[in-house]
Scaffold this motif. Structure first.
Motif, mmCIF file in Angstrom:
data_model
loop_
_atom_site.group_PDB
_atom_site.id
_atom_site.type_symbol
_atom_site.label_atom_id
_atom_site.label_comp_id
_atom_site.label_asym_id
_atom_site.label_seq_id
_atom_site.Cartn_x
_atom_site.Cartn_y
_atom_site.Cartn_z
ATOM 1 N N GLN A 50 -1.042 40.166 -4.914
ATOM 2 C CA GLN A 50 -1.955 41.249 -5.229
ATOM 3 C C GLN A 50 -1.678 41.706 -6.631
ATOM 4 N N PRO A 51 -2.591 42.301 -7.287
ATOM 5 C CA PRO A 51 -2.553 42.956 -8.754
ATOM 6 C C PRO A 51 -1.305 43.569 -9.017
ATOM 7 N N ASN A 52 -0.597 43.101 -9.892
ATOM 8 C CA ASN A 52 0.815 43.987 -10.380
ATOM 9 C C ASN A 52 1.692 43.981 -9.470
ATOM 10 N N ARG A 70 -5.861 30.609 -8.383
ATOM 11 C CA ARG A 70 -6.537 31.512 -8.976
ATOM 12 C C ARG A 70 -5.704 32.741 -9.933
ATOM 13 N N GLY A 71 -5.995 33.053 -10.673
ATOM 14 C CA GLY A 71 -5.197 34.135 -11.646
ATOM 15 C C GLY A 71 -4.084 33.555 -12.383
ATOM 16 N N THR A 72 -3.520 34.119 -12.766
ATOM 17 C CA THR A 72 -2.279 33.780 -13.830
ATOM 18 C C THR A 72 -1.029 34.046 -13.069
ATOM 19 N N PHE A 80 1.072 30.735 -16.194
ATOM 20 C CA PHE A 80 0.644 29.604 -15.652
ATOM 21 C C PHE A 80 -0.630 29.925 -15.242
ATOM 22 N N THR A 81 -1.808 29.402 -15.708
ATOM 23 C CA THR A 81 -3.053 29.817 -15.310
ATOM 24 C C THR A 81 -3.546 29.000 -14.373
ATOM 25 N N ASP A 101 -4.709 40.734 -12.894
ATOM 26 C CA ASP A 101 -5.668 39.835 -12.181
ATOM 27 C C ASP A 101 -5.365 39.317 -10.905
ATOM 28 N N GLY A 102 -4.051 39.355 -10.276
ATOM 29 C CA GLY A 102 -3.714 39.077 -9.222
ATOM 30 C C GLY A 102 -3.556 37.378 -9.293
#
Length: 233
Positions: A50-52, A70-72, A80-81, A101-102
């Motif tokens: 989850q974000p952060n 999904r995300g980075t 790593f994207t 961005d999670g």
């Protein structure tokens, strides 16, 4: 804990976010595809950060393989994207975290051999579609001549079969990164997972094809033989 732990039988499942299970780390949850063990387990899992959120430093006692869905994903080695394939060798360590961005990963743990020739992490972007084939294209990601493990990313054109080849006899695992696969009336949509056992391919496997929008599929073969599994750390 055991989830889809009979490697002599076919297993298939579609992703369902309602079935995420919280991990011991706050903000990190898991959707289990197969698993043998508790917290230190031989496992194939969809992991959501989850974000952060963050995960404490840990050592990969049996290696770690993951694909960013999904995300980075970040650790002390880099960012790593989505669309990055990573192999962290046995004995490597990292401290992961994600920003606002999670992030979601496909993660495989305790499935590497000490015969793995990689001694440093491997990072590959799957933006490159690789070599053209009759059904679409294939990008080779990793091959171990000793264990027989072979990892590829396959792009299957709409309605095309994913062919049954000699590698299927050594067991096959498929994960739908994007799009969908269909087999004998059953649809496996994005983040769906299938595992075929070692031996003569199931008649249903010959019916496997991409859906109407095509499919981008992580494919692993050769890792389910008795020899390969006995060599896992």
């Amino acid at each position: 804990m055991k989830v889809n732990a009979n490697f002599r039988a076919f297993a298939g499942i579609n992703f369902d976010a309602a079935k995420y299970i919280p991990s011991p780390s706050n903000g990190v949850q898991r959707f289990m595809l197969d698993r043998i063990g508790s917290e230190k387990a031989r496992a194939t899992t969809i992991v959501e950060f989850q974000p952060n959120s963050k995960f404490p430093e840990h050592e990969h006692i049996g290696g770690e393989e993951f694909l960013v869905l999904r995300g980075t994903f970040k650790d002390q080695h880099g960012a790593f994207t989505k669309g990055t394939y990573v192999r962290n060798p046995i004995g490597s360590k990292h401290t992961p975290w994600v920003d606002g961005d999670g992030c979601t990963l496909l993660v495989k743990l305790l499935q590497m051999s000490e015969e793995d020739h990689l001694k440093q992490p491997l990072y590959i972007s799957i933006d490159n579609k690789g070599e053209s084939t009759d059904f679409g294209s294939v990008l080779d990601l990793y091959h171990n001549n000793v264990t027989g493990e072979y990892v590829q990313m396959c792009w299957v054109d709409p309605g095309m079969d994913l062919p049954v080849d000699d590698a299927c006899r050594n067991g096959e695992e498929l994960f739908v990164y994007n799009g969908s696969l269909t087999m004998d009336g059953e649809d496996y949509s994005t983040w769906g997972w299938l595992r075929f056992p070692v031996g003569v391919s199931s008649p249903k496997r010959t019916l496997l094809k991409a859906g109407t929008e095509g499919a981008q599929v992580y494919r692993k073969t050769g890792h389910l033989t008795e020899k390969a599994m006995a060599m896992e750390k």
